[in-house]
Design a protein around this motif. Structure first.
Motif, mmCIF file in Angstrom:
data_model
loop_
_atom_site.group_PDB
_atom_site.id
_atom_site.type_symbol
_atom_site.label_atom_id
_atom_site.label_comp_id
_atom_site.label_asym_id
_atom_site.label_seq_id
_atom_site.Cartn_x
_atom_site.Cartn_y
_atom_site.Cartn_z
ATOM 1 N N GLU A 78 1.084 -1.405 0.186
ATOM 2 C CA GLU A 78 0.585 -0.030 0.256
ATOM 3 C C GLU A 78 0.937 1.182 -0.138
ATOM 4 O O GLU A 78 0.189 2.236 -0.329
ATOM 5 C CB GLU A 78 -0.508 0.181 1.047
ATOM 6 N N TYR A 79 1.954 1.195 0.523
ATOM 7 C CA TYR A 79 2.609 1.980 0.381
ATOM 8 C C TYR A 79 4.046 2.467 -1.015
ATOM 9 O O TYR A 79 3.464 4.012 -1.252
ATOM 10 C CB TYR A 79 4.154 1.795 1.732
ATOM 11 N N GLU A 80 4.555 2.057 -1.283
ATOM 12 C CA GLU A 80 5.036 1.451 -2.728
ATOM 13 C C GLU A 80 3.679 2.141 -3.730
ATOM 14 O O GLU A 80 4.192 2.556 -4.185
ATOM 15 C CB GLU A 80 5.165 -0.003 -3.197
ATOM 16 N N ARG A 81 2.242 2.018 -2.887
ATOM 17 C CA ARG A 81 1.511 2.016 -4.576
ATOM 18 C C ARG A 81 1.052 3.436 -3.896
ATOM 19 O O ARG A 81 0.926 4.502 -5.526
ATOM 20 C CB ARG A 81 -0.027 1.695 -3.956
ATOM 21 N N GLN A 82 1.024 4.459 -3.159
ATOM 22 C CA GLN A 82 0.656 5.527 -2.952
ATOM 23 C C GLN A 82 2.378 6.517 -3.060
ATOM 24 O O GLN A 82 1.655 7.548 -3.772
ATOM 25 C CB GLN A 82 0.633 5.844 -1.394
ATOM 26 N N PHE A 83 3.499 5.623 -2.981
ATOM 27 C CA PHE A 83 3.988 6.640 -3.678
ATOM 28 C C PHE A 83 4.167 6.514 -4.668
ATOM 29 O O PHE A 83 4.501 7.460 -5.241
ATOM 30 C CB PHE A 83 5.603 5.149 -2.953
ATOM 31 N N ALA A 84 4.176 5.421 -5.983
ATOM 32 C CA ALA A 84 4.056 5.796 -7.046
ATOM 33 C C ALA A 84 3.144 6.773 -7.467
ATOM 34 O O ALA A 84 3.460 7.410 -8.648
ATOM 35 C CB ALA A 84 3.376 4.392 -7.535
ATOM 36 N N GLU A 85 2.272 6.668 -6.958
ATOM 37 C CA GLU A 85 0.632 7.367 -7.581
ATOM 38 C C GLU A 85 1.579 8.619 -7.428
ATOM 39 O O GLU A 85 1.040 10.254 -8.122
ATOM 40 C CB GLU A 85 -0.043 7.825 -6.536
ATOM 41 N N ARG A 88 4.030 9.526 -9.833
ATOM 42 C CA ARG A 88 2.895 10.156 -10.684
ATOM 43 C C ARG A 88 2.467 11.813 -11.035
ATOM 44 O O ARG A 88 2.636 12.408 -12.105
ATOM 45 C CB ARG A 88 1.800 9.178 -11.492
ATOM 46 N N ARG A 89 2.040 12.277 -10.154
ATOM 47 C CA ARG A 89 0.905 13.598 -9.168
ATOM 48 C C ARG A 89 2.718 14.778 -9.756
ATOM 49 O O ARG A 89 2.577 15.829 -10.589
ATOM 50 C CB ARG A 89 0.410 13.700 -8.354
ATOM 51 N N GLU A 90 4.085 14.326 -8.715
ATOM 52 C CA GLU A 90 4.781 15.422 -8.330
ATOM 53 C C GLU A 90 5.709 15.403 -10.363
ATOM 54 O O GLU A 90 5.778 16.074 -10.766
ATOM 55 C CB GLU A 90 6.011 14.260 -7.986
ATOM 56 N N LYS A 91 5.799 14.840 -11.093
ATOM 57 C CA LYS A 91 6.193 14.153 -12.403
ATOM 58 C C LYS A 91 5.099 15.134 -13.455
ATOM 59 O O LYS A 91 5.654 16.269 -14.019
ATOM 60 C CB LYS A 91 5.774 12.886 -12.755
ATOM 61 N N HIS A 92 3.770 15.012 -13.371
ATOM 62 C CA HIS A 92 2.907 15.608 -14.167
ATOM 63 C C HIS A 92 3.695 17.446 -13.727
ATOM 64 O O HIS A 92 2.940 18.062 -14.513
ATOM 65 C CB HIS A 92 1.577 15.355 -13.799
#
Length: 193
Positions: A78-85, A88-92
């Motif tokens: 769950e932590y890895e999923r939230q981190f990846a999400e 993605r927002r930061e890169k956007h």
């Protein structure tokens, strides 16, 4: 090659003999071992009354150990999923180089410098404390046990330290984990202490 869930199924399958069920639990640690393979195995054995070399361990104890491991894995996934999400927002939004980034898999996320010295409590609870620390402002104490005594290894020890990662920090004097640098406010160079 079997995945974690397939191996977990083998641990639970009452048709399998005890040796296979134990072997399957050990193989689960090849997929997820938050303290490192040996330290995680010893932790599970200590907490669930399994002799580390017992090939005929009680299946109920093996399943209890598996359930603890699965809980910890769910916390980390769950932590890895939230981190990846979040990334993605930061890169956007144009942030291509974060201050820090978790760059590993689920292997040894709370690595223990000495497999015989591990945090107290269930794996899932230890990982929850670590995740809370990684998502909070950096501190000066161990994120797992709160110990203030953090020992930085000498430069020679760092070179000899197999598997040292860029995010490795000092060793906690209380619970023995290698504290991740992102959880610390000040990260002096190795050998400073």
């Amino acid at each position: 090659m079997a995945g974690f869930r397939s191996l977990a199924y083998q641990v639970r399958d009452a048709r399998n003999d005890r040796a296979l069920r134990r072997h399957s639990l050990r193989r689960c640690l090849e997929r997820f071992a938050p303290y490192g393979h040996r330290a995680t195995w010893w932790h599970l054995c200590d907490r669930h009354g399994i002799a580390p070399e017992d090939r005929g361990a009680d299946p109920l104890r093996l399943v209890a150990a598996l359930e603890e491991l699965e809980d910890a894995r769910a916390v980390w996934l769950e932590y890895e999923r939230q981190f990846a999400e979040r990334r993605r927002r930061e890169k956007h939004h144009g942030l291509r180089r974060p201050e820090w980034a978790w760059g590993g898999s689920g292997d040894a996320v709370v690595r223990c410098a000495d497999p015989g010295v591990r945090p107290e409590g269930a794996l899932g609870e230890v990982l929850r404390r670590l995740v809370n620390a990684l998502e909070s402002a950096p501190g000066t104490a161990c994120p797992v046990c709160g110990e203030e005594e953090l020992r930085w290894p000498t430069a020679a020890a760092v070179r000899a330290w197999e598997g040292a990662w860029a995010w490795d920090g000092p060793v906690c004097g209380g619970c023995g984990i290698v504290v991740p640098r992102p959880a610390l406010a000040d990260t002096p160079t190795a050998g400073a202490a």
